[in-house]
Design a protein around this motif. Structure first.
Motif, PDB file in Angstrom:
ATOM      1  N   LYS A 239       0.855  -1.188   0.000  1.00 10.98           N
ATOM      2  CA  LYS A 239       0.000   0.000   0.000  1.00 10.98           C
ATOM      3  C   LYS A 239       0.889   1.236   0.000  1.00 10.98           C
ATOM      4  N   VAL A 240       0.935   1.892  -1.150  1.00 12.26           N
ATOM      5  CA  VAL A 240       1.878   2.979  -1.379  1.00 12.26           C
ATOM      6  C   VAL A 240       1.167   4.323  -1.271  1.00 12.26           C
ATOM      7  N   LEU A 241       1.676   5.184  -0.403  1.00  9.66           N
ATOM      8  CA  LEU A 241       1.135   6.531  -0.286  1.00  9.66           C
ATOM      9  C   LEU A 241       1.594   7.346  -1.493  1.00  9.66           C
ATOM     10  N   ALA A 242       0.642   7.798  -2.290  1.00  5.53           N
ATOM     11  CA  ALA A 242       0.959   8.514  -3.535  1.00  5.53           C
ATOM     12  C   ALA A 242       1.236   9.978  -3.233  1.00  5.53           C
ATOM     13  N   MET A 243       2.383  10.237  -2.625  1.00  4.07           N
ATOM     14  CA  MET A 243       2.697  11.571  -2.137  1.00  4.07           C
ATOM     15  C   MET A 243       3.634  12.336  -3.073  1.00  4.07           C
ATOM     16  N   ILE A 244       4.684  11.701  -3.579  1.00  5.96           N
ATOM     17  CA  ILE A 244       5.591  12.378  -4.510  1.00  5.96           C
ATOM     18  C   ILE A 244       4.862  12.598  -5.841  1.00  5.96           C
ATOM     19  N   PRO A 245       4.891  13.815  -6.392  1.00  3.99           N
ATOM     20  CA  PRO A 245       4.188  14.091  -7.650  1.00  3.99           C
ATOM     21  C   PRO A 245       4.611  13.142  -8.765  1.00  3.99           C
ATOM     22  N   PHE A 246       3.629  12.584  -9.449  1.00  6.45           N
ATOM     23  CA  PHE A 246       3.912  11.622 -10.515  1.00  6.45           C
ATOM     24  C   PHE A 246       4.510  12.284 -11.761  1.00  6.45           C
ATOM     25  N   HIS A 247       4.405  13.616 -11.874  1.00  4.48           N
ATOM     26  CA  HIS A 247       5.003  14.262 -13.045  1.00  4.48           C
ATOM     27  C   HIS A 247       6.520  14.269 -12.951  1.00  4.48           C
ATOM     28  N   HIS A 248       7.045  14.092 -11.754  1.00  2.47           N
ATOM     29  CA  HIS A 248       8.495  14.085 -11.531  1.00  2.47           C
ATOM     30  C   HIS A 248       9.048  12.705 -11.881  1.00  2.47           C
ATOM     31  N   ILE A 249      10.231  12.651 -12.475  1.00  2.00           N
ATOM     32  CA  ILE A 249      10.778  11.374 -12.950  1.00  2.00           C
ATOM     33  C   ILE A 249      10.921  10.363 -11.817  1.00  2.00           C
ATOM     34  N   PHE A 250      11.339  10.827 -10.627  1.00  2.00           N
ATOM     35  CA  PHE A 250      11.458   9.906  -9.496  1.00  2.00           C
ATOM     36  C   PHE A 250      10.087   9.430  -9.045  1.00  2.00           C
ATOM     37  N   GLY A 251       9.149  10.356  -8.912  1.00  2.00           N
ATOM     38  CA  GLY A 251       7.807   9.968  -8.514  1.00  2.00           C
ATOM     39  C   GLY A 251       7.160   9.038  -9.520  1.00  2.00           C
ATOM     40  N   PHE A 252       7.435   9.287 -10.812  1.00  2.00           N
ATOM     41  CA  PHE A 252       6.822   8.458 -11.854  1.00  2.00           C
ATOM     42  C   PHE A 252       7.381   7.041 -11.858  1.00  2.00           C
ATOM     43  N   VAL A 253       8.711   6.920 -11.868  1.00  2.00           N
ATOM     44  CA  VAL A 253       9.321   5.586 -11.982  1.00  2.00           C
ATOM     45  C   VAL A 253       9.262   4.827 -10.661  1.00  2.00           C
ATOM     46  N   ALA A 254       9.780   5.427  -9.593  1.00  2.00           N
ATOM     47  CA  ALA A 254       9.949   4.700  -8.335  1.00  2.00           C
ATOM     48  C   ALA A 254       8.661   4.572  -7.531  1.00  2.00           C
ATOM     49  N   THR A 255       7.692   5.444  -7.790  1.00  2.00           N
ATOM     50  CA  THR A 255       6.432   5.336  -7.053  1.00  2.00           C
ATOM     51  C   THR A 255       5.312   4.812  -7.935  1.00  2.00           C
ATOM     52  N   PHE A 256       5.114   5.429  -9.096  1.00  2.00           N
ATOM     53  CA  PHE A 256       3.988   5.029  -9.943  1.00  2.00           C
ATOM     54  C   PHE A 256       4.276   3.777 -10.773  1.00  2.00           C
ATOM     55  N   LEU A 257       5.294   3.815 -11.613  1.00  2.00           N
ATOM     56  CA  LEU A 257       5.489   2.754 -12.602  1.00  2.00           C
ATOM     57  C   LEU A 257       5.833   1.409 -11.961  1.00  2.00           C
ATOM     58  N   TRP A 258       6.827   1.384 -11.086  1.00  2.00           N
ATOM     59  CA  TRP A 258       7.214   0.131 -10.439  1.00  2.00           C
ATOM     60  C   TRP A 258       6.024  -0.518  -9.742  1.00  2.00           C
ATOM     61  N   TYR A 259       5.367   0.266  -8.910  1.00  2.00           N
ATOM     62  CA  TYR A 259       4.319  -0.321  -8.072  1.00  2.00           C
ATOM     63  C   TYR A 259       3.033  -0.594  -8.852  1.00  2.00           C
ATOM     64  N   PHE A 260       2.815   0.131  -9.933  1.00  2.00           N
ATOM     65  CA  PHE A 260       1.704  -0.202 -10.828  1.00  2.00           C
ATOM     66  C   PHE A 260       1.933  -1.576 -11.437  1.00  2.00           C
ATOM     67  N   TYR A 261       3.143  -1.803 -11.929  1.00  2.00           N
ATOM     68  CA  TYR A 261       3.447  -3.089 -12.564  1.00  2.00           C
ATOM     69  C   TYR A 261       3.288  -4.246 -11.579  1.00  2.00           C
ATOM     70  N   PHE A 262       3.681  -4.031 -10.321  1.00  2.00           N
ATOM     71  CA  PHE A 262       3.615  -5.106  -9.330  1.00  2.00           C
ATOM     72  C   PHE A 262       2.277  -5.177  -8.593  1.00  2.00           C
ATOM     73  N   GLY A 263       1.302  -4.386  -9.015  1.00  2.00           N
ATOM     74  CA  GLY A 263      -0.043  -4.512  -8.473  1.00  2.00           C
ATOM     75  C   GLY A 263      -0.227  -3.940  -7.085  1.00  2.00           C
ATOM     76  N   ALA A 264       0.457  -2.842  -6.782  1.00  2.00           N
ATOM     77  CA  ALA A 264       0.309  -2.223  -5.465  1.00  2.00           C
ATOM     78  C   ALA A 264      -0.997  -1.433  -5.383  1.00  2.00           C
ATOM     79  N   ASN A 265      -1.392  -1.158  -4.160  1.00  2.00           N
ATOM     80  CA  ASN A 265      -2.556  -0.326  -3.879  1.00  2.00           C
ATOM     81  C   ASN A 265      -2.074   1.106  -3.668  1.00  2.00           C
ATOM     82  N   PHE A 266      -2.468   2.021  -4.555  1.00  2.00           N
ATOM     83  CA  PHE A 266      -2.084   3.426  -4.425  1.00  2.00           C
ATOM     84  C   PHE A 266      -3.085   4.145  -3.519  1.00  2.00           C
ATOM     85  N   VAL A 267      -2.560   4.793  -2.494  1.00  2.00           N
ATOM     86  CA  VAL A 267      -3.398   5.479  -1.520  1.00  2.00           C
ATOM     87  C   VAL A 267      -3.224   6.984  -1.717  1.00  2.00           C
TER      88      VAL A 267
END
Length: 284
Positions: A197-225
């Motif tokens: 369960k990942v807290l979606a706090m870092i902006p996804f427009h940022h490369i770090f927020g996109f890759v390390a928070t959004f993309l990785w955890y999307f692929y692995f089926g995490a729950n975005f909070v």
């Protein structure tokens, strides 16, 4: 993923199909109620939004950027994938970018449209989240996938510095995380240990927020909070209620958190301060 064509379409299909029964999104609605939906619904929503967006853009050429200027929220991911499905390149920018900065980005990128809730007007078609989410998705739609995402600087002081990542680039970013369940269990523990369960706090427009928070955890089926605000009380309340397992942020956030903990610790008895130090030592 290694055996695919390594496109963004491959990432989307693998993630939504393999994790169809897992919770994708958790958020608090306008009535203060906790809501969630699964990856199967996420995929359905993405296709519905893509059909709406394709109709909005019916007179526009394909394979050009659409600016996505939206803060993290329950439908950010669906809109991102919908833009790609329609044959456009998502140009990800900060929702707080000024009008001048946004216009400069639009000009430099030759964007065809913008999706935003800001109060400015532009020389290209503008669609709000309300425009998209409240429209009926009754249109016939066949995906025409684009395979590039654009990240950029703010553009407020001159020419924009743009970074274009294609499906191959981003698939390699995901592949770099495939062994995390064995080598980095703090980042990605096995599904047998429970839901991520990942807290979606870092902006996804940022490369770090996109890759390390959004993309990785999307692929692995995490729950975005998703939280409604960055107020510490809001973050704490939803994290405790949902049982958030992963929080990513910038160093300043953790420094502020550590300082706050030290202040509270100083008010405790000597015995409690020792317990807190032991707790910190155990978790670091």
């Amino acid at each position: 993923l290694e055996n695919t064509s390594k496109t963004l379409e491959d990432i989307f299909n693998l993630a939504t199909n393999r994790n169809a029964g897992r919770t994708a999104v958790t958020y608090i609605n306008s009535k203060g109620k906790l809501k969630n939906y699964k990856y199967s619904n996420f995929k359905k929503h993405a296709y519905e939004i893509a059909s709406i967006l394709a109709n909005f853009m019916i007179q526009q050429p394909k394979n050009v950027p659409i600016v996505l200027k939206v803060s993290n929220g329950p439908h950010w991911g669906e809109i991102f994938w919908a833009i790609l499905m329609c044959g456009y390149k998502p140009l990800l920018i900060d929702a707080k970018t000024s009008k001048d900065g946004t216009e400069n980005l639009i000009k430099q990128a030759k964007a065809a449209a913008i999706i935003t809730d800001d109060n400015f007007s532009y020389d290209i078609p503008k669609f709000s989240l309300h425009d998209i989410l409240e429209e009926n998705s009754t249109y016939s739609f066949s995906p025409y996938w684009e395979n590039e995402v654009i990240f950029c600087s703010s553009g407020t002081t001159g020419d924009v510095k743009m970074m274009v990542f294609n499906g191959d680039n981003l698939c390699h970013q995901v592949e770099a995380a495939l062994d995390f369940q064995e080598t980095s269990k703090d980042l990605l523990y096995p599904k047998s240990m429970g839901a991520l369960k990942v807290l979606a706090m870092i902006p996804f427009h940022h490369i770090f927020g996109f890759v390390a928070t959004f993309l990785w955890y999307f692929y692995f089926g995490a729950n975005f909070v998703f939280v409604r605000s960055m107020a510490p009380s809001e973050i704490q309340a939803i994290s405790q209620k949902v049982g958030v397992t992963h929080v990513f942020s910038v160093p300043l956030f953790w420094d502020s958190l550590a300082q706050g903990l030290e202040r509270k610790k100083s008010l405790e008895s000597e015995k409690n301060r020792e317990y807190i130090d032991q707790l910190i030592g155990y978790n670091t």
